[in-house]
Design a protein around this motif. Sequence first.
Motif, short mmCIF file in Angstrom:
data_model
loop_
_atom_site.label_atom_id
_atom_site.label_comp_id
_atom_site.label_asym_id
_atom_site.label_seq_id
_atom_site.Cartn_x
_atom_site.Cartn_y
_atom_site.Cartn_z
N CYS B 65 0.87 -1.19 0.00
CA CYS B 65 0.00 0.00 0.00
C CYS B 65 0.90 1.24 0.00
O CYS B 65 1.81 1.34 0.82
CB CYS B 65 -0.90 0.01 1.24
N GLU B 120 -6.23 3.15 -6.32
CA GLU B 120 -5.55 2.12 -5.52
C GLU B 120 -6.14 0.73 -5.78
O GLU B 120 -5.39 -0.23 -5.96
CB GLU B 120 -5.73 2.44 -4.02
N TYR B 144 -8.23 -5.69 4.26
CA TYR B 144 -8.07 -4.39 3.57
C TYR B 144 -9.32 -4.02 2.78
O TYR B 144 -9.84 -2.91 2.90
CB TYR B 144 -6.84 -4.47 2.65
N TYR B 201 -1.67 1.32 6.20
CA TYR B 201 -0.59 1.84 5.34
C TYR B 201 0.77 1.93 6.03
O TYR B 201 1.79 2.01 5.35
CB TYR B 201 -0.95 3.26 4.85
#
Lengths: 95, 207
Positions: B65, B120, B144, B201
């Motif tokens: 990430c 993302e 996630y 993150y």
Amino acid sequence: MSEPATTHPSVRVTLATLGALLALTVLTTALAFAPLGAAWHLIAALGLAALKASLVAAIYMHLAREPRLVHAVALAGLGWLLLLLTGVLAELAAR
Amino acid sequence: MSAHAKPGDRVREPFADPGHQRDSAVLGIWTFLAQELVFFAALFSYYASQRLRTPEAFAAGSRECDWRLGVAMTALLLTSGATVVIASRSAALQRRASLVAALGLTLAQGLGFLVIKAVEYREHLGHGQTPWVADPVGSFWSVYYVLTAFHALHVLAGLAVFAALIVAALRRRVRSNTVLGCALYWHFVDVVWIFLFPLLYLIDPQP
């Protein structure tokens, strides 16, 4: 010029709070690169996140200026969160 | 009358005065937010259980990430928190132009957040980073996607509400208590992200 009274923070206080929140975000990110152990990384990250959340709740959400009944409801929600997390972590630790 | 009484909203049954009406609205929203906290408590418990079970997966997954995007999204949400305070304050003071401008800025920042999130997701899915990859990393991606998708849905709901508020404000029909309630909801969404950012993150970031 004086501002009329509301429960909302003034624009100056709002922007100062934003500055503090952004600075704490920079600090959180910088500490993630510091040579600490995994446990201290987690403690620092969660501690700073709790501080940021407290600033948002107290100032942006003007919780500090709300009646006690609203405080009780907010604390109840926090209590359920901690109860559930404690139960899950205790169960995992006991395995 | 409550010390929080403000002009702006017409007093409706069964409320005695504007302060009573405003305090009741705030109590109702906080009750809603308390049950939202219970909902996210379940998700954070899921995170805790999976991270304790597979700590290496979380370190490896987190490295995939981009923390720079995480910082950018955090900055966007925090700034939108400030603009929504200004929107709510403008509504209470019946300043329509600044209300519309502040709501517009909040909406734009929320959209920016979702655009980055979508970029993302596309990157991760393009690299095969899905919940269906084998453990040990699969557990991280499972957590996630569940956490970020539910958070993004809350952001999306907030944006829909802000768009409706802008239209209402342009038609002069917006009530300050409605803006106040929506602002409190938006701050809650902000608080959830404040915790998600380091937990997803920053476990083991790479320069």
